[in-house]
Design an enzyme around this catalytic site. Sequence first.
Site, PDB file in Angstrom:
ATOM      1  N   TYR A 143      53.289  18.971   0.286  1.00 30.13           N
ATOM      2  CA  TYR A 143      53.462  18.009  -0.993  1.00 30.13           C
ATOM      3  C   TYR A 143      54.587  18.224  -1.687  1.00 30.13           C
ATOM      4  O   TYR A 143      55.151  17.161  -2.297  1.00 30.13           O
ATOM      5  CB  TYR A 143      52.096  18.542  -2.020  1.00 30.13           C
ATOM      6  CG  TYR A 143      51.097  17.561  -1.707  1.00 30.13           C
ATOM      7  CD1 TYR A 143      50.285  17.770  -0.334  1.00 30.13           C
ATOM      8  CD2 TYR A 143      50.393  16.942  -2.553  1.00 30.13           C
ATOM      9  CE1 TYR A 143      49.293  17.222  -0.281  1.00 30.13           C
ATOM     10  CE2 TYR A 143      49.249  16.079  -2.327  1.00 30.13           C
ATOM     11  CZ  TYR A 143      48.716  16.381  -0.972  1.00 30.13           C
ATOM     12  OH  TYR A 143      47.387  15.436  -0.620  1.00 30.13           O
ATOM     13  N   LYS A 194      47.125  26.359  11.118  1.00 35.66           N
ATOM     14  CA  LYS A 194      47.318  26.090  12.266  1.00 35.66           C
ATOM     15  C   LYS A 194      48.550  27.020  12.587  1.00 35.66           C
ATOM     16  O   LYS A 194      49.712  26.834  12.933  1.00 35.66           O
ATOM     17  CB  LYS A 194      47.843  24.617  12.304  1.00 35.66           C
ATOM     18  CG  LYS A 194      46.712  23.610  12.373  1.00 35.66           C
ATOM     19  CD  LYS A 194      45.944  23.412  13.478  1.00 35.66           C
ATOM     20  CE  LYS A 194      46.553  22.843  14.511  1.00 35.66           C
ATOM     21  NZ  LYS A 194      45.903  22.596  15.767  1.00 35.66           N
ATOM     22  N   ASP A 227      41.804  22.429  12.380  1.00 36.52           N
ATOM     23  CA  ASP A 227      41.238  21.537  13.342  1.00 36.52           C
ATOM     24  C   ASP A 227      39.824  21.897  13.799  1.00 36.52           C
ATOM     25  O   ASP A 227      38.818  20.793  13.455  1.00 36.52           O
ATOM     26  CB  ASP A 227      41.980  21.001  14.485  1.00 36.52           C
ATOM     27  CG  ASP A 227      42.511  22.134  15.399  1.00 36.52           C
ATOM     28  OD1 ASP A 227      42.181  23.334  14.857  1.00 36.52           O
ATOM     29  OD2 ASP A 227      42.495  21.732  16.663  1.00 36.52           O
ATOM     30  N   ASP A 251      43.623  18.989   1.027  1.00 34.72           N
ATOM     31  CA  ASP A 251      43.279  17.536   0.598  1.00 34.72           C
ATOM     32  C   ASP A 251      42.200  16.941   1.408  1.00 34.72           C
ATOM     33  O   ASP A 251      41.231  16.207   1.229  1.00 34.72           O
ATOM     34  CB  ASP A 251      44.401  16.888   0.518  1.00 34.72           C
ATOM     35  CG  ASP A 251      44.362  15.477   0.260  1.00 34.72           C
ATOM     36  OD1 ASP A 251      43.434  15.212  -0.803  1.00 34.72           O
ATOM     37  OD2 ASP A 251      44.715  14.572   0.648  1.00 34.72           O
TER      38      ASP A 251
HETATM   39  C1  IPM Z   1      43.343  14.859  -4.378  1.00 34.21           C
HETATM   40  C2  IPM Z   1      43.930  13.539  -4.466  1.00 34.21           C
HETATM   41  C3  IPM Z   1      45.799  13.703  -4.657  1.00 34.21           C
HETATM   42  C4  IPM Z   1      46.124  14.388  -3.628  1.00 34.21           C
HETATM   43  C5  IPM Z   1      46.252  12.335  -4.751  1.00 34.21           C
HETATM   44  C6  IPM Z   1      45.690  11.470  -5.955  1.00 34.21           C
HETATM   45  C7  IPM Z   1      47.843  12.517  -5.075  1.00 34.21           C
HETATM   46  O1  IPM Z   1      43.868  12.934  -3.008  1.00 34.21           O
HETATM   47  O2  IPM Z   1      43.331  15.217  -5.449  1.00 34.21           O
HETATM   48  O3  IPM Z   1      42.927  15.022  -3.591  1.00 34.21           O
HETATM   49  O4  IPM Z   1      46.539  14.033  -2.556  1.00 34.21           O
HETATM   50  O5  IPM Z   1      46.149  15.625  -3.840  1.00 34.21           O
HETATM   51 MG    MG Z   2      42.547  14.154  -2.013  1.00 27.14          MG
END
Ligand code: IPM
Ligand code: MG
Length: 371
Positions: A143, A194, A227, A251
């Site tokens: 991210y 992974k 996975d 996520d």
């Molecule tokens: C989450 C969401 C967020 C992320 C988005 C809205 C940026 O999907 O909190 O899981 O990807 O972290």
């Molecule tokens: Mg999310």
Amino acid sequence: MTTHKLLLLPGDGIGVEIMREVERIIAILNGKGGANSFETESDLVGGAAIDAHGVAISEGAMEKAGIADAIIFGAVGGPKWDDVPYEIRPEAGLLRLRKDYDLFANLRPAICYPALADASSLKKELVEGLDILILRELTSGTYFGEPKEIVTLENGEKRGVDTTVYTTSEIERIVKVGCDLARKRSGKMHMAAKWNVMKTGVLWRDVTVATHKAYAPDVELELILADNCAMQLIRNPKQFDVVITDNLFGDVLSDEAAMMTGSLGMLPSASLGPPDPKTGRPKALYEPVHGSAPDITGKGLANPIAMIASFAMALRYSFDMTKEADIIEQAIATVLGNGLRTADIMQNGLEKVGTEDMGKAIAAEIEQALG
Ligand code: IPM
Ligand code: MG
């Protein structure tokens, strides 16, 4: 009496509708005049902030977040902002809050309420009694790693790059949180990465093993390829308790875990920073895992349960209000047990209600339990 400052950031789409149901509960708690009361402020985030200020979160809102004892967050995004530049997009507001306040530990508990075991897309016996906790690292990895760009090559082709980066200390601190949580639960923790393909995966494995050995050898640790973890979650979810993982895998795996509980509309989350040197409390943001659901926005159909359960997590983790947090969670279970359902968890023969009626029913249970 202690007064806690809450910053409410409803955001976009259904975020606005479900936040009202949290405000209803705050009013009830304040009305009871217990040892804790709440002072709330609201501000814009996401597309709403872009419309008003041209950025996904204003400096003013960031300042309010800085002095709040907890941030209660709805959801951001929607098709209206699909064409805004990447740097400005609605999600940037949420990512800035996470990064600037160092909210590295994201707790995503997936609990299958008994009344919802039939609503899951998995067989009832697989999910009945399910209680797992995905612990997602939230401030690093893919991210935030640099470079993050799209460049045009000499031959005119484009190349997109995201970079996954982790340092020892970033992994260590999330592993320690995982161990602490596992100790309070069944004492079992998985780490999903992974290491067969990614260098960050190798580091996650090595640092996890070393940290666990030094910090919490009493916790039962299992390493699992991410996975395989995704597959095992569907095959036999109850083998898991705490699952720690990186930002991107977290996520994905948390959406998967959410669906087992019946609906994405059921999963709350807490994002915690390091303890504040003065108060000992972590900076904290609480938000439902689901998004802004543009398709049902403004129709009064959204399920407010993940939002309300996120508020219960705030009471538990930011204010030690265990009794009230238990009462809210029990109220949710009771209302579901009584057969009330929003559209996303609707089952034959039960009573379909909208956001407000679901919120009111839960609030009534809370009010009664508080006496
Ligand atoms: C989450 C969401 C967020 C992320 C988005 C809205 C940026 O999907 O909190 O899981 O990807 O972290
Ligand atoms: Mg999310």
